[in-house]
Design a protein around this motif. Structure first.
Motif, mmCIF file in Angstrom:
data_model
loop_
_atom_site.group_PDB
_atom_site.id
_atom_site.type_symbol
_atom_site.label_atom_id
_atom_site.label_comp_id
_atom_site.label_asym_id
_atom_site.label_seq_id
_atom_site.Cartn_x
_atom_site.Cartn_y
_atom_site.Cartn_z
ATOM 1 N N LEU B 106 1.170 -0.847 0.017
ATOM 2 C CA LEU B 106 -0.030 0.246 -0.038
ATOM 3 C C LEU B 106 0.765 1.215 -0.237
ATOM 4 C CD1 LEU B 106 -2.796 1.535 0.445
ATOM 5 C CD2 LEU B 106 -2.546 1.563 2.873
ATOM 6 N N ALA B 107 2.189 1.342 0.616
ATOM 7 C CA ALA B 107 3.220 2.583 0.529
ATOM 8 C C ALA B 107 3.601 2.269 -0.753
ATOM 9 C CB ALA B 107 3.970 1.973 1.693
ATOM 10 N N SER B 108 3.497 1.766 -1.237
ATOM 11 C CA SER B 108 4.193 1.670 -2.231
ATOM 12 C C SER B 108 3.059 2.804 -3.418
ATOM 13 C CB SER B 108 4.528 0.752 -2.764
ATOM 14 O OG SER B 108 5.597 0.174 -2.774
ATOM 15 N N LYS B 117 4.321 12.457 0.517
ATOM 16 C CA LYS B 117 4.758 13.668 1.917
ATOM 17 C C LYS B 117 2.724 13.980 2.197
ATOM 18 C CE LYS B 117 8.915 14.830 0.446
ATOM 19 N NZ LYS B 117 9.898 15.421 0.208
ATOM 20 N N ALA B 118 2.234 13.402 1.544
ATOM 21 C CA ALA B 118 0.764 13.848 1.316
ATOM 22 C C ALA B 118 0.364 13.551 3.297
ATOM 23 C CB ALA B 118 -0.636 12.822 0.599
ATOM 24 N N ARG B 119 -0.601 15.088 3.845
ATOM 25 C CA ARG B 119 -1.482 14.209 4.686
ATOM 26 C C ARG B 119 -2.767 12.633 5.175
ATOM 27 N NH1 ARG B 119 -3.224 20.060 5.315
ATOM 28 N NH2 ARG B 119 -3.651 19.451 2.881
ATOM 29 N N ALA B 131 -3.155 -3.152 14.479
ATOM 30 C CA ALA B 131 -2.023 -1.867 15.172
ATOM 31 C C ALA B 131 -0.656 -2.639 14.296
ATOM 32 C CB ALA B 131 -1.740 -2.776 16.476
ATOM 33 N N LYS B 132 -0.594 -3.815 13.316
ATOM 34 C CA LYS B 132 0.543 -4.056 12.924
ATOM 35 C C LYS B 132 0.413 -3.161 12.104
ATOM 36 C CE LYS B 132 3.659 -6.639 11.903
ATOM 37 N NZ LYS B 132 5.531 -6.577 12.596
ATOM 38 N N ALA B 133 -1.133 -3.335 11.287
ATOM 39 C CA ALA B 133 -0.711 -2.223 9.743
ATOM 40 C C ALA B 133 -0.350 -0.848 9.633
ATOM 41 C CB ALA B 133 -2.324 -2.760 9.578
ATOM 42 N N HIS B 134 -0.506 -0.504 10.742
ATOM 43 C CA HIS B 134 -0.744 1.160 10.855
ATOM 44 C C HIS B 134 0.826 1.663 11.276
ATOM 45 C CE1 HIS B 134 -1.834 5.268 12.000
ATOM 46 N NE2 HIS B 134 -0.837 5.296 13.967
ATOM 47 N N GLU B 135 1.709 0.267 12.360
ATOM 48 C CA GLU B 135 2.956 0.704 12.309
ATOM 49 C C GLU B 135 3.893 0.747 10.975
ATOM 50 O OE1 GLU B 135 5.297 -1.380 15.889
ATOM 51 O OE2 GLU B 135 5.672 -2.391 14.049
ATOM 52 N N VAL B 136 3.667 -0.258 10.527
ATOM 53 C CA VAL B 136 4.278 -1.018 8.845
ATOM 54 C C VAL B 136 3.995 0.271 7.218
ATOM 55 C CG1 VAL B 136 4.168 -2.583 6.669
ATOM 56 C CG2 VAL B 136 3.970 -3.062 8.957
ATOM 57 N N ARG B 138 3.414 3.493 8.594
ATOM 58 C CA ARG B 138 3.663 4.428 8.766
ATOM 59 C C ARG B 138 5.337 4.304 8.973
ATOM 60 N NH1 ARG B 138 2.979 5.783 15.385
ATOM 61 N NH2 ARG B 138 3.769 3.797 15.819
ATOM 62 N N THR B 139 5.986 3.260 9.065
ATOM 63 C CA THR B 139 7.059 3.049 8.654
ATOM 64 C C THR B 139 7.462 3.196 7.461
ATOM 65 O OG1 THR B 139 7.378 1.405 10.822
ATOM 66 C CG2 THR B 139 8.965 1.397 8.621
ATOM 67 N N ASN B 140 6.757 2.587 6.438
ATOM 68 C CA ASN B 140 7.283 2.724 5.021
ATOM 69 C C ASN B 140 6.954 4.319 4.398
ATOM 70 O OD1 ASN B 140 8.210 -0.040 4.214
ATOM 71 N ND2 ASN B 140 6.912 -0.355 5.105
ATOM 72 N N LEU B 141 6.254 5.173 5.088
ATOM 73 C CA LEU B 141 6.198 6.220 4.492
ATOM 74 C C LEU B 141 6.062 7.487 5.206
ATOM 75 C CD1 LEU B 141 1.673 6.177 3.573
ATOM 76 C CD2 LEU B 141 4.294 6.530 1.575
ATOM 77 N N PRO B 142 7.624 7.277 5.956
ATOM 78 C CA PRO B 142 8.210 8.079 7.258
ATOM 79 C C PRO B 142 8.092 9.387 6.727
ATOM 80 C CG PRO B 142 10.062 7.486 5.503
ATOM 81 C CD PRO B 142 8.253 6.795 5.166
ATOM 82 N N ASP B 143 8.157 9.873 5.206
ATOM 83 C CA ASP B 143 7.323 11.326 5.235
ATOM 84 C C ASP B 143 6.244 11.795 4.839
ATOM 85 O OD1 ASP B 143 10.350 11.692 4.834
ATOM 86 O OD2 ASP B 143 10.109 11.499 2.984
ATOM 87 N N ALA B 144 5.053 11.170 5.199
ATOM 88 C CA ALA B 144 3.364 11.590 5.427
ATOM 89 C C ALA B 144 3.841 11.843 6.468
ATOM 90 C CB ALA B 144 3.342 10.417 4.263
#
Lengths: 393, 393
Positions: B106-108, B117-119, B131-136, B138-144
């Motif tokens: 999804l991040a890709s 870099k979106a909101r 909880a895991k989905a959110h963590e992953v 976030r990690t894969n969209l560091p600038d969003a």
């Protein structure tokens, strides 16, 4: 039996011991279990209340605690084996509030139990543990170490006890009956929802004293082009000649499942489908033969795929999963998978839904088995419906 | 209609416009919607595939994107109104893997769409956003900038269109039929699961051309002490004289619900229960009268509770929620609540399950209505089953 819980004290002891050993290996003082299947497996809790936050707290020494909505404590007392003092509830003002969150209450409970600074495992990849729940719990337990214990309990469920296998055999008996009715009543001109009504009626009626519980997935019964998609549910359209319909169905006995798929073609199937049937049946036989103690889950998938390659059919991906006790939205146990990347070693007492379905451009062909890994020899299919593509004029 | 989606293009436009306005107010460039009800409401997507990660990406300008498992793209093409180019899938090796996670894919996708870099709003309090989905993610969209958009879409669903009210009326027609059958067939000596089998059969059969879909909650039908708990499901025990049984049931028409509860007593109910019935019916009438445009949700709850206080009955907590389109595990819409803390202003076209059930120490009394807030006058109950405690010798 203890109270209304479906298994003996010895069985729950076995489960707790396995879980505590796994906790020890993972370096955890406590786990908070949100997966409803894991909750039921550990405590007997059984109710359609998982749409609000609830869970089970397991530590090394104390009796587990079931924690949920205050309104559901009565359900906890009616279904769990633990002392009523270990059934705890939070107030209704927490439910779906945007101001306060049930995890604030859970944090207090954990603190009261001396777990303020504990190493606590949570199921981060679970339908019933939201991103928000994790955030609130973390904020309210700043000195605890929360870590991901997804699958910790699920993996302990992989090898079934004799009692559990007994439940799954009862579910398989119900499945046989349900599938028989689906295959008998399917005909051109029948509305799909009317067929599903009969399927559900048979599933809940059960067989003799083995009354039917609700399966964790509704009947999947798509026809024609809809059957090229894996997970469409029914509608009110009539079944038609020249179309294949697959039935993905499971009986359920006290939350234990035995899923089975069969496909029926109204009319004469195209040659391509007949050839695929031949390949699929040969592949399933090869898979069953590979499903032996000491082999691995990937060996089942690879045995099936080798046959497909011989027949010039492309089929990749996951083709099965452990089954047993489950709640919606999934009847898989979410631990091992039957796929080429998975190297779980097969042991007697494991039960899988071996599901090498074929979805093509214009039709789907689902023929599957619930299989028990036995002490010796190939896996035992637990249902007894003919393994073939069914046809009806 | 567009493709197989159940509503018109204009209706989906209306929904998207409301959602985009809410996004603008919240300062969001995009939202990722995981609630299956929200997905279906926005795109028409309908399949039992929510047990794997999937969702809808909404931005201000582009057509929404449905994203899910590769296997379910076909289902997306069969049910969504969007261009097939906007149905995206991730590979099967992501499914329930412990090595990789679908949110990496999804991040890709989000990056490819210029949302690096979106909101981005995500539904942090949802069964289908772990909880895991959110963590992953976030990690894969560091600038969003990921923020909590729980309820953003749900709140847009609160006022129903005429087409939606039409669907709910059809569901109510099915509910009438289902409840009638439950009340007619319930009798001493009948196994509960056999009664549930008949209930389900009627629900899926539907009424005339209005074929029945699966309700988001299974029939709740507890008797006696089990009825003091809110959410226990059935078993194979026989119904007995001297026990109350409540039925919490809903017909479902193309995922739209109209829940209703009634209680039946086999034999002569205790005086205390008769008195509670009288109070409950008076309270419901007061609640319906308070359920008018311009009043608030709390006014309904307070009107009911004022009557209870007069009758000396203690009843607190939530007593209703908006209903409409839904998927398991809950048929509530998870936005407003009918409770004294909630101040949502009532508007015409809102539909609630007004649910002032009473759970006592030895019995439960559930009498509820699905109600439509009308342009003027009190709320309109959409089902037509007599409002009373039913009795049978």
């Amino acid at each position: 039996m203890i109270g209304n819980a479906p298994f003996t004290a010895a069985e729950y002891d076995r489960r707790l011991t396995l879980t505590r050993e796994a906790m020890q290996r993972a370096g955890l003082d406590a786990i908070f279990v949100t997966d409803p299947s894991n909750q039921a497996w550990l405590t007997g809790y059984d109710g359609w209340s998982f749409y609000v936050h609830q869970g089970v707290i397991v530590t090394q020494k104390r009796e587990p605690i079931w924690w949920g909505r205050h309104m559901d404590m009565m359900g906890g007392r009616r279904t769990c084996w633990m002392d009523h003092a270990n059934i705890l509830g939070y107030g209704d003002h927490y439910v779906q509030s945007t101001e306060i969150h049930p995890m604030q209450d859970l944090a207090s409970v954990l603190k009261t139990r001396g777990l303020e600074k504990a190493r606590i495992g949570v199921e981060m990849e679970n339908y019933y543990y939201s991103a928000k729940a994790h955030e609130v719990l973390r904020t309210n337990l700043p000195d605890a170490h929360l870590s991901d214990a997804t699958g910790l309990v699920n993996w302990q469920r992989l090898i079934k006890s004799e009692d559990e296998i007994g439940f799954i055999r009862k579910a398989a008996g119900i499945t046989n009956n349900v599938m028989q009715i689906a295959l008998e009543r399917a005909e051109s001109g029948m509305r799909k929802n009317d067929l599903v009504a009969d399927i559900m009626h048979a599933g809940i009626t059960g067989v003799g004293d083995d009354w039917g519980d609700y399966p964790a997935i509704v009947p999947l019964t798509p026809s024609g082009l809809d059957a090229t998609a894996a997970h469409l549910t029914w509608n009110g359209d009539k079944m038609r000649a020249g179309e294949a319909t697959f039935f993905e169905l499971s009986g359920c006995y006290r939350r234990y499942h035995a899923p089975l798929c069969r496909t029926i073609y109204l009319g004469t199937p195209p040659d391509q489908m007949k050839r695929a049937e031949e390949a699929q049946l040969e592949g399933i036989a090869a898979g069953l033969d590979a499903a032996r103690v000491g082999n691995r889950t990937c060996d089942i998938a690879n045995a099936f795929m080798a046959v497909m390659v011989n027949h010039g059919i492309e089929r990749e991906g996951r083709m099965g999963y452990p089954i047993g006790l489950s709640y919606p939205p999934d009847w898989g146990e979410r631990s091992a998978s039957i796929r080429s990347e998975d190297t779980t070693v097969l042991q007697a007492g494991m039960v899988f839904h071996f599901m090498p379905a074929l979805w093509m451009d214009t039709w789907g062909l689902e023929t599957t088995e619930t299989i028990l890994i036995t002490e010796d020899g190939p896996a035992e299919p637990l249902c007894n419906i003919d393994r073939k593509l069914f046809m009806k004029a």
